[in-house]
Design a protein around this motif. Structure first.
Motif, short mmCIF file in Angstrom:
data_model
loop_
_atom_site.label_atom_id
_atom_site.label_comp_id
_atom_site.label_asym_id
_atom_site.label_seq_id
_atom_site.Cartn_x
_atom_site.Cartn_y
_atom_site.Cartn_z
N LEU A 194 -14.25 15.02 -33.89
CA LEU A 194 -13.85 14.50 -32.59
C LEU A 194 -14.61 13.21 -32.30
O LEU A 194 -15.72 13.02 -32.79
N PRO A 195 -14.05 12.35 -31.46
CA PRO A 195 -14.80 11.16 -31.05
C PRO A 195 -16.01 11.57 -30.21
O PRO A 195 -16.02 12.63 -29.58
N MET A 196 -17.02 10.72 -30.17
CA MET A 196 -18.25 11.05 -29.44
C MET A 196 -18.01 11.24 -27.95
O MET A 196 -18.74 11.95 -27.29
N ASN A 197 -16.97 10.63 -27.40
CA ASN A 197 -16.71 10.77 -25.97
C ASN A 197 -15.74 11.92 -25.68
O ASN A 197 -15.14 11.99 -24.61
N ALA A 198 -15.60 12.86 -26.59
CA ALA A 198 -14.66 13.97 -26.43
C ALA A 198 -15.00 14.82 -25.21
O ALA A 198 -14.11 15.33 -24.54
N ALA A 199 -16.28 14.98 -24.90
CA ALA A 199 -16.66 15.79 -23.74
C ALA A 199 -16.16 15.15 -22.45
O ALA A 199 -15.80 15.85 -21.50
N ASP A 200 -16.11 13.83 -22.41
CA ASP A 200 -15.62 13.13 -21.23
C ASP A 200 -14.10 13.23 -21.10
O ASP A 200 -13.56 13.07 -20.02
N GLN A 201 -13.41 13.49 -22.18
CA GLN A 201 -11.96 13.54 -22.19
C GLN A 201 -11.41 14.94 -21.90
O GLN A 201 -10.21 15.12 -21.80
N HIS A 202 -12.27 15.94 -21.77
CA HIS A 202 -11.88 17.32 -21.48
C HIS A 202 -10.84 17.84 -22.48
O HIS A 202 -9.80 18.37 -22.11
N ILE A 203 -11.13 17.66 -23.75
CA ILE A 203 -10.26 18.13 -24.82
C ILE A 203 -10.40 19.65 -24.96
O ILE A 203 -11.52 20.17 -25.02
N VAL A 204 -9.30 20.36 -25.01
CA VAL A 204 -9.32 21.81 -25.20
C VAL A 204 -9.42 22.09 -26.69
O VAL A 204 -8.61 21.62 -27.48
N ILE A 205 -10.44 22.85 -27.07
CA ILE A 205 -10.65 23.21 -28.46
C ILE A 205 -10.07 24.60 -28.68
O ILE A 205 -10.34 25.54 -27.92
N VAL A 206 -9.29 24.74 -29.75
CA VAL A 206 -8.62 26.01 -30.06
C VAL A 206 -9.15 26.52 -31.39
O VAL A 206 -9.25 25.78 -32.37
N CYS A 207 -9.49 27.79 -31.43
CA CYS A 207 -9.95 28.42 -32.66
C CYS A 207 -8.80 28.41 -33.67
O CYS A 207 -7.70 28.88 -33.37
N PRO A 208 -9.02 27.91 -34.88
CA PRO A 208 -7.95 27.87 -35.88
C PRO A 208 -7.62 29.25 -36.47
O PRO A 208 -6.60 29.41 -37.13
N PHE A 209 -8.46 30.25 -36.21
CA PHE A 209 -8.24 31.58 -36.78
C PHE A 209 -7.46 32.50 -35.85
O PHE A 209 -6.55 33.20 -36.27
N CYS A 210 -7.81 32.49 -34.54
CA CYS A 210 -7.14 33.41 -33.61
C CYS A 210 -6.46 32.68 -32.45
O CYS A 210 -5.91 33.33 -31.57
N GLN A 211 -6.52 31.36 -32.45
CA GLN A 211 -5.89 30.51 -31.43
C GLN A 211 -6.47 30.71 -30.02
O GLN A 211 -5.85 30.35 -29.04
N SER A 212 -7.66 31.24 -29.94
CA SER A 212 -8.31 31.41 -28.65
C SER A 212 -8.90 30.07 -28.18
O SER A 212 -9.31 29.24 -28.99
N THR A 213 -8.95 29.87 -26.90
CA THR A 213 -9.62 28.69 -26.34
C THR A 213 -11.00 29.07 -25.80
O THR A 213 -11.67 28.26 -25.18
N HIS A 214 -11.42 30.29 -26.06
CA HIS A 214 -12.72 30.79 -25.61
C HIS A 214 -13.75 30.48 -26.71
O HIS A 214 -14.21 31.37 -27.43
#
Length: 78
Positions: free
Chosen positions: A17-37
């Motif tokens: 991810l780009p270094m400013n990803a935290a500022d962009q509020h990007i939702v990260i999804v687990c590639p194994f179970c598709q959870s966003t937790h």
């Protein structure tokens, strides 16, 4: 490169991810179970050298100014 741990399936994965990803509020999804937790984990990196001593360590011992606290007693100075 960021490391994440899924809080649902307990698996770890990495995302580039780009270094400013935290500022962009990007939702990260687990590639194994598709959870966003997911939770970003502390990443450690390894540096390898070909010799017995690395250049920064050799420079610190020859310059006279750099030392670790264990070798020069930085914490014992008054």
């Amino acid at each position: 490169m960021y490391e994440y741990g899924c809080l649902d399936c307990a698996r770890q994965f990495e995302r580039l991810l780009p270094m400013n990803a935290a500022d962009q509020h990007i939702v990260i999804v687990c590639p194994f179970c598709q959870s966003t937790h997911v939770q970003r984990r502390l990443s450690l990196f390894a540096a390898h050298s070909r010799g017995e001593t690395s250049a920064p360590a050799a420079a610190a011992t020859t310059s006279g100014g750099g030392c670790s606290c264990s070798s020069c007693g930085c914490g014992s100075r008054s």
